[in-house]
Structure formats: structure tokens, C-alpha cells
Design an enzyme around this catalytic site. Structure first.
Site, short mmCIF file in Angstrom:
data_model
loop_
_atom_site.label_atom_id
_atom_site.label_comp_id
_atom_site.label_asym_id
_atom_site.label_seq_id
_atom_site.Cartn_x
_atom_site.Cartn_y
_atom_site.Cartn_z
N ARG A 364 0.83 -1.20 0.00
CA ARG A 364 0.00 0.00 0.00
C ARG A 364 0.87 1.26 0.00
O ARG A 364 0.65 2.19 -0.78
CB ARG A 364 -0.88 -0.04 1.24
CG ARG A 364 -1.61 1.21 1.55
CD ARG A 364 -1.92 1.29 3.04
NE ARG A 364 -2.87 0.30 3.49
CZ ARG A 364 -2.83 -0.26 4.71
NH1 ARG A 364 -1.88 0.07 5.57
NH2 ARG A 364 -3.72 -1.14 5.07
N ASN A 486 -6.47 2.13 7.39
CA ASN A 486 -6.26 2.32 8.83
C ASN A 486 -5.88 0.98 9.43
O ASN A 486 -6.73 0.18 9.80
CB ASN A 486 -7.53 2.88 9.46
CG ASN A 486 -7.33 3.29 10.90
OD1 ASN A 486 -6.48 2.75 11.59
ND2 ASN A 486 -8.13 4.23 11.35
N ASP A 487 -4.58 0.74 9.52
CA ASP A 487 -4.05 -0.54 10.02
C ASP A 487 -4.63 -0.94 11.36
O ASP A 487 -4.60 -2.11 11.73
CB ASP A 487 -2.53 -0.42 10.25
CG ASP A 487 -1.74 -0.48 8.98
OD1 ASP A 487 -2.19 -1.15 8.04
OD2 ASP A 487 -0.66 0.14 8.93
N CYS A 488 -5.05 0.06 12.09
CA CYS A 488 -5.43 -0.20 13.48
C CYS A 488 -6.92 -0.38 13.66
O CYS A 488 -7.40 -0.55 14.78
CB CYS A 488 -4.93 0.95 14.34
SG CYS A 488 -3.15 1.14 14.17
#
Ligand code: BGC
Ligand code: IFM
Length: 809
Positions: A364, A486-488
Site C-alpha cells: 500500500r 487504517n491498520d489499526c
């Protein structure tokens, strides 16, 4: 409060005191040999891979955190006093100090007891070495005798192992000193045929290669025994910590200036060279000696420095602007473009926030980084795209990361981030818009680097879209998988078992959580692919239909009434809605949906943007979401693990801010777009450096949000998608100089009080000299000929200059 100033003429940031709030750094190297260097000469160097080929040592999470560096010491034998001309590590009360961070070089100058010193550090183009050039001037009324000591601590190559495996590493270190050159040859015996060297231009009074001999027991770099005593001990390291230090004695008449050169470099035997056999302890000094000799000569150094400047003139020459706002100009013309090149080279591997031993290249991230450097080095953008695409899986999915050395995907932090594949379409679209090189679509690229699976790149793009369509959830929105941008935001956390906060890849794959962000991104990517299809005469209607359908699904299940919702979690509960107690509105879907064109015509986009202004915008930038999560929520995952105001839990995640600038530009609101730009432009925050704390010349990933006690404080500077996206937002959308598939468009959406601006843009080989001015009626002339103001500029012949005048009302 400022700690320096911009010197735009020389493209430098000049730091005028050494004790900046945090180490303010720069990068050396542009191709294969790299280093980071702080304003007090801290930092380390590596060849290609910051983990596996680390030349010099760094201690993690040290205080100060740049400690370990390219240090020099000066000693006055008359008084016994010694000091570091770069301030660290002895921290003298310098009479003058100045650090100039420039384009791939750093110069630190100081004056102490009337001895003026300037150290210049850079990596010459085409070489795998760094040059340090020390210039000393005696400004005393009498002659000065001085001792000069250099100091580097070698890393035993694999930085991870070096930092942990002491039982082995205290016994492996080997050095050799021949003709004053210090060779660090640990590992040479094991097949790898590489070594480091450290050389000095002057005859040596002595040297040290054993750290303990240089520092002395129980001492650190602030008072090495060799420096204090005024003599080296000619130590040769056997195991323990190989170190490099030269000792030079010089005498300077009043007013006299002398230069001393040092070269620290990496050598790898060419594969076909006649070299000493693997396992031999005899390193190929004969091959490297001429290289060392050349770079110790002042004329070579001067020439190398000039070539480096030209290199940057050429790269930055791709776009130069002159606007009514100086802080915009210095970011666009110099620092933002420079940061884009650094993110291209480093990805997210090496800074003082990224350890160099952790992450590989992100699928990404690397696709987004393209947006910022494709106009400077399109050939390398192409290479990067093909590398990324070769790691794609046959399903259309992606490894989240790949290794720069092997170029193979890895599962280090899992996979199943369902936004990943769509970024490939956006990256390729950016390349095509810049270059018009449609041949890339025919390039044969394997899946998962598996020979025999090669398909044209176009097929990869089709599978990327298919990947989303094959994975729709209960509302018809894309499944989020492990997370999206948003990885989180880990929404497939259905385990309530205490002590098991995160979902695993396995349960993410089975999860039904959906993402409105990916839906918006899908609409954008599908429309881009339809455009690409049209360009090359392939059918594209199905992509437009799919985009249309997804827009409808967003309208039905992704619209909350005043903004776009964020997601649905594993249990089917909405995330990012007024009906939530916390996390009611998120920035990402507002930006991405509007960039995809969702709601632009029916006015919902404008409503969403008004909600952002009202609920998320702060003077320090736009917050990721509000209200912040006040406690950990297993069904949301890592996002709620951060204290309120930090990172993804309501921090100002700068990467997302340019999406809002672009969205505002899309709805024609130039004042709002530029206002958001100014809020996070680091140059515009220079005057509040005591609050911002990070470098004022580059973007940081994050600024603490309003829920944080440290609101306005930046973190994680340099290696962030913020760089590429801000560059895209200001240059392509606010200034509106936008490459499109069929050519260059000039469609500025500038603040109402700007009289206009000028720009020079290299595009597909021609140079466009663009002037935007105000007038009663919109009009556009190209080389004096009037064309429709909404037209894409006609493609000009490579090598020609095109004069473009756009009048806007
Ligand atoms: C960080 C994210 C980052 C992720 C990468 C998280 O802890 O907050 O910003 O993208 O780690 O794995
Ligand atoms: O999107 C990610 C990026 O890939 C890495 N840094 C954090 C971002 C948001 O989570």
C-alpha cells in the site's frame, strides 16, 4: 519559537542551535549507499538494506536518540582541551554553530576558541561510500597545533543480530589496518565478500580500531581516553567492538585554512571479479584502494559535490512554482519533493522512528509513494510498480509487505488488508498519467513471484478490482479483512478472551466486517481503470457499472445523514455514525468517497466536508476521528489501544489531511483546501517549533490531536505517505497542474485572495511555462492560441517549451 531558518536560494534548512527539541535529521545517499545524519552528526549508514548491510552501529531508543554518529574531536595540546566541532558528543559551549541540511548533504560548522571548523558530509553519485570533509581555519593571532580524531563504531552488518546476539558477536569482529586505512572485515570469511573501510587523507599519528582502547574503560564518547590523552594506541580489535578512529596532528598558522578528508565506504566484490576466495581472510584491498585515493582528493570531492547539486537541480526542475505563499513554494520546490525521493528510497525502513530492522516495503505504502516521485524518475517508478505487482497473489490479494533485497512478499505483519490491491490501480494510473507509457500494461508480471504465472500487468489490475467484488459483506460493502488503510481498525475481533486483544489473519479472513473506505476507494479505482481501458481501447463499461453500483451501496448503507460512515464491525454494528457513543465521524471515508466522486453531484459530499470542518478540524490539522475512544474495545482492535489524541485514536494523522484538501478542491472550495494545507505544512509551523518539535522542513506522520495533552506535537517525521499525498494535493488539485491520461490539465482551485501564480512543469519531455492570473472571464491560451479553458493541454513535442496562460475569474 524557531531553531533555524530556510535558505531557499541554497535549498537548505539552517539550524542555528544544536539543541533542537528532537534530533533534526537529513538523509545522505540517493542510490544504494545511504545514511541518516542529525544536526549534531548523529546517525548511521548502510548499504541498500538497513537491516542486513548496516555499516555503523545504532543503539535503539537511546538518549539522545540520534546517539552514535560520524563524530570528530579536536584537541588543543597546549591546554589539553578537546571538543567536537559538531557539538556532539562533547557538547562544548560553542561560540558559533550552524547546521545546513541540504539536498542529500549536511554541513555542520562551528567556532570554538577561535578555531573555525566545518564538516561536510555527502555520498557521491554512483559510489558506495560517504565523504566527510573537515575544513579548519585558525582565527587566532598565533599558530595553533591541533589533534584531530575521527570516530565511527562499526556494526557487525546484520543490525538486528548486532543488537542482540552478544554471546556470538563479541567474538566475531575482525579488522585490518593497512597504509592507514581501517578495514572492517567481520563476516568476510563467510561467503559474503563485503567489507567496510574508513580512510583519512593525512598521514596518521595513530589509530584505534578497538572501541575499548579508544574510549577507555567506563567511558563514553564524551571523553574518550585517546582524545583526552592526545594519542591513539594503534589498537587492533579482536572481537568485541570494532571501531574506526584516526589521529592526525596539524599545525595552522594564523589565518590558515586546511582541509582533511575522510572516506567511509562499503565494498562488495563484483561477482565476476578475481577475488580472494570465500573463506579467505584476505580482503580485496587492491580493488578499493584507487576508489579511496580518488575520494580523499579535494578536486574529486568538489566535483562530486557539484554533480550532486546538478542531480538535484534536475530532479527538482520537474516542477517549480511561484505563488503568493512562500511556505508553499519552499515545500513544493524543495522540501516536499525531496521528502518524496527519500520515502521512495527508504519506504518505511529507516528514520529515528523506523528502526531499519523492522518493516519491509509496504504494498500500500509504495503505491502511494509513487504519487510524489513519478514525475522526477518515471523509469524507477515503473520498476517499482513491476516489483510490487510481482508480489501480488493470484487471487488479486496482496502480501502487505515485501523485502527490498529479495523483492518477495512476506507475512511478517500478516496479510488480508483488503484495501491493498486497489492501491496498485491507483499507482499504475499515476504512472500512466505522468508518462503516457501504456506499454507498461503489457509487461508480463508473475503472481507471488512464481515463474510461469506471468500475466500482463493489466490482468493484475483487473484482478485487483475482482478481489474487492469477490469479497462483499452483508451490506454489499467490501469486506475489510484484517484492516484497510487504517491498520489499526481491526474489526474482525470476535474473540472476547481476556489477554487476546487482536484478531489473527485467520479470523480476519472469516470475518464479515465491512469498510466504507474501501468502497470509496473501489469507486475511485474502478473509474481509473475504466479510463485506462478507454485509453488502450479495451472494454471498460463493466468497471463504470461496478463503480456506479458501489456508489449506490455507499449511499444506502454508508451515508449517515451528515457524513459517510466508516465501517460495520464483525457483529454488524456501524462504526463512525452519530449513533455511536465514540468514534462517530472518521476522516478517511469523507476524503476517499469524495475523491471517488461519490456524492459530489447530489451535494452529500459538501455536507460531509462541512461536518469535517465542524467536528474534526483543529488549528493543527484535521483529526482522524472524534470523539476519541476513551477505553480499549476489543471489537475495534488496535485503534482503541492508543491513548486519546495519538496515532489512529484521534491523532491528526497527516496522511489523511490531503485527501480532504483534494475533496475540498473537487467541490471547488479553494479557501478551505488551502487552509487545511497551511495547517499541516511544516514550513508554516516553523514558528511553533517548540510545540511541533519535529523538523520544520518535512512532514510528520502524526500530530497529536486535541484530546492529547500534547496537542500540536508532531511525531514520526520523514517516512510517511503524507509526503506524496500533500504534494499531490497542493500541486495537482490546489494549484491544479494535473497529469491526466490524455495530457496535462491546468485547473487550479486557489484561495480567493490569490492574484494567481506561475509554474514551470516538465511533462512528457516538454516544458510547460504556466501562468495563472485573475480576470473577468475564464480563458486559456496555449502558445498564444485560445483553447477551451476546460481542455486538457494539447500534447507538445518533447524538447519544446509551451507557454500556457490561464485566466480565472
Ligand atoms: C501503527 C500504525 C502502523 C502499524 C503497522 C501500528 O502500531 O499505529 O500506524 O501502520 O502499526 O503495523
Ligand atoms: O495506512 C497506514 C500505512 O500503511 C502505515 N502507517 C499507518 C497508516 C494508517 O494506519
Amino acid at each position: 519559537m524557531r531553531f533555524g531558518h530556510f535558505d531557499d536560494e541554497r535549498r537548505e534548512y539552517v539550524i542555528d542551535r544544536p539543541d533542537t527539541p528532537l534530533p533534526w535529521i537529513n538523509y545522505l545517499g540517493t542510490e544504494a549507499y545511504f545514511g541518516i545524519i542529525s544536526n549534531t552528526a548523529g546517525g548511521y549508514s548502510f548499504y541498500r538494506d538497513a537491516r542486513l548491510r548496516r555499516l555503523t552501529r545504532y543503539r535503539y531508543n537511546n538518549a539522545p536518540f540520534d546517539f552514535g554518529g560520524r563524530y570528530l574531536y579536536l584537541r588543543d595540546p597546549g591546554t589539553g582541551e578537546f571538543w567536537s566541532p559538531t557539538w556532539q558528543p562533547t557538547q562544548p559551549e560553542l561560540d558559533e554553530y550552524e547546521c545546513r541540511h541540504g539536498m542529500s548533504y549536511t554541513q555542520i560548522a562551528s567556532s570554538y576558541r577561535n578555531i573555525r571548523a566545518r564538516v561536510s558530509y555527502f555520498v557521491p553519485l554512483g559510489e558506495t561510500l560517504e565523504v566527510w570533509r573537515l575544513r579548519l581555519t585558525n582565527e587566532r593571532a598565533e599558530a595553533a597545533e591541533l589533534s584531530v580524531f575521527s570516530s565511527v563504531e562499526f556494526c557487525l552488518w546484520d543490525a538486528q543480530d548486532d543488537a542482540t546476539n552478544f554471546q556470538r558477536n563479541f567474538s566475531t569482529g575482525q579488522v585490518e589496518v593497512v597504509d592507514g586505512v581501517i578495514y572492517h572485515k567481520t563476516e568476510y570469511r563467510e561467503r559474503r565478500d563485503h567489507f567496510a573501510y574508513f580512510a583519512c587523507s593525512e598521514p596518521l599519528a595513530g589509530f584505534d580500531t578497538a572501541r575499548e582502547s579508544f574510549l577507555g574503560p567506563y567511558r563514553s564518547w564524551d571523553r574518550p581516553i585517546a582524545v583526552e590523552r592526545g594519542s591513539s594506541s594503534d589498537s587492533v580489535a579482536h572481537g568485541w567492538q570494532p571501531h574506526g578512529s584516526h589521529h592526525v596532528r596539524i599545525a595552522l598558522q594564523p589565518g590558515e585554512t586546511r582541509e582533511i578528508g575522510f572516506v567511509l565506504g562499503y565494498w562488495e566484490n563484483p561477482r565476476d571479479a578475481k577475488f580472494d576466495p570465500p573463506g579467505s581472510q584476505t580482503i580485496n584491498k587492491h580493488m578499493v584502494r584507487p576508489v579511496i585515493a580518488r575520494w580523499l582528493r579535494q578536486d574529486t570531492v568538489d566535483e562530486g559535490f557539484r554533480a550532486l547539486r546538478e542531480h538535484w537541480d534536475n530532479l527538482l526542475g520537474g516542477l517549480q512554482v511561484s505563488t503568493p505563499d512562500g511556505e508553499t513554494d519552499r515545500m513544493v520546490n524543495i522540501w516536499n519533493a525531496y521528502q518524496n525521493m527519500v520515502t521512495f528510497n527508504m519506504s518505511r525502513s529507516t528514520s529515528f522512528y523506523e528502526s531499519g530492522i523492522g518493516r519491509g516495503m509496504g504494498f500500500r505504502d509504495s503505491n502511494q509513494d509513487l504519487l510524489g516521485f513519478v514525475h522526477m524518475i518515471p523509469e524507477r517508478a515503473k520498476e517499482r510498480i513491476l516489483d510490487i505487482a510481482a508480489t501480488q497473489l493470484a487471487t488479486g490479494g496482496a502480501y502487505h509487505q515485501y523485502q527490498p533485497l529479495t523483492k518477495r512478499g512476506n507475512n511478517d505483519i500478516g496479510s488480508g488488508f483488503n484495501d491493498d490491491p486497489l492501491w496498485l490501480i491507483l499507482g499504475v494510473a499515476a504512472y500512466l498519467k505522468e508518462t503516457g507509457d501504456t506499454s507498461i500494461l503489457e509487461a508480463l508480471v508473475p503472481y507471488d513471484n512464481d515463474p510461469g504465472t506471468e500475466q500482463p500487468l493489466y490482468d493484475h489490475l483487473q484482478r485487483s478490482l475482482r478481489y474487492t467484488l469477490d469479497r462483499l459483506g452483508p451490506h454489499g460493502l467490501p469486506l475489510i479483512g484484517r484492516a484497510d488503510w487504517n491498520d489499526c481498525l481491526n474489526l474482525n475481533c470476535f474473540s472476547e478472551t481476556p489477554g487476546e486483544p487482536f484478531q489473527t489473519t485467520e479470523n480476519a479472513t472469516g470475518g464479515v466486517a465491512e469498510s466504507v473506505f474501501i468502497a470509496g476507494q473501489f469507486v475511485l479505482a474502478a473509474r481509473e481503470l475504466a479510463g485506462i481501458a478507454a485509453l488502450v481501447g479495451r472494454p471498460g463499461q463493466e468497471y463504470l457499472d461496478a463503480a456506479e453500483k458501489m456508489s449506490g451501496t455507499i449511499a444506502e448503507h454508508g451515508w449517515d445523514g451528515a457524513w459517510f460512515r466508516r465501517a460495520y464491525d464483525f457483529h454488524g454494528n456501524v462504526v463512525g455514525s452519530a449513533s455511536n457513543d465514540e468514534g462517530q465521524i472518521f476522516i478517511e471515508p469523507q476524503g476517499m468517497c469524495v475523491m471517488g466522486g461519490v456524492g459530489v453531484e447530489d451535494g452529500t459530499a459538501a455536507t460531509a466536508l462541512a461536518s469535517v470542518r465542524e467536528r474534526l478540524a483543529t488549528p493543527h490539522g484535521i483529526i482522524l476521528q472524534q470523539p476519541a475512544y476513551s477505553s480499549y474495545r476489543v471489537e475495534l482492535g488496535e485503534i482503541s489501544s492508543y491513548p486519546p489524541g495519538y496515532k489512529e485514536n484521534a491523532g491528526i494523522f497527516c496522511h489523511t489531511n490531503p485527501w480532504l484538501m483534494i475533496a475540498e478542491a473537487i467541490v471547488g472550495n479553494g479557501d478551505a483546501a488551502f487552509d487545511y494545507y497551511k495547517r499541516i505544512n511544516p514550513a508554516a509551523r516553523e514558528a511553533i517549533s517548540e510545540v511541533h518539535r519535529c523538523e520544520p522542513y518535512v512532514y510528520a506522520q502524526m500530530i497529536a490531536g486535541r484530546d492529547a495533552p500534547t496537542h500540536g506535537e508532531a511525531k514520526n517525521s520523514w517516512l510517511t505517505g503524507t509526503a506524496a499525498w500533500n504534494y499531490a494535493a497542493i500541486t495537482q488539485w490546489i494549484l491544479g497542474i494535473r497529469p491526466e491520461l490524455t495530457g496535462l490539465r491546468v485547473a487550479p482551485v486557489i484561495p480567493a485572495d490569490w492574484p494567481g501564480f506561475t509554474a514551470v512543469r516538465r511533462f512528457r519531455g516538454a516544458t510547460y511555462r504556466i501562468e495563472v492570473r485573475r480576470g473577468d472571464e475564464r480563458s486559456l491560451t496555449v502558445d498564444g492560441v485560445a483553447v477551451s479553458p476546460d481542455a486538457v493541454l494539447p500534447l507538445a513535442q518533447a524538447g519544446t517549451d509551451v507557454e500556457v496562460i490561464l485566466t480565472v475569474s
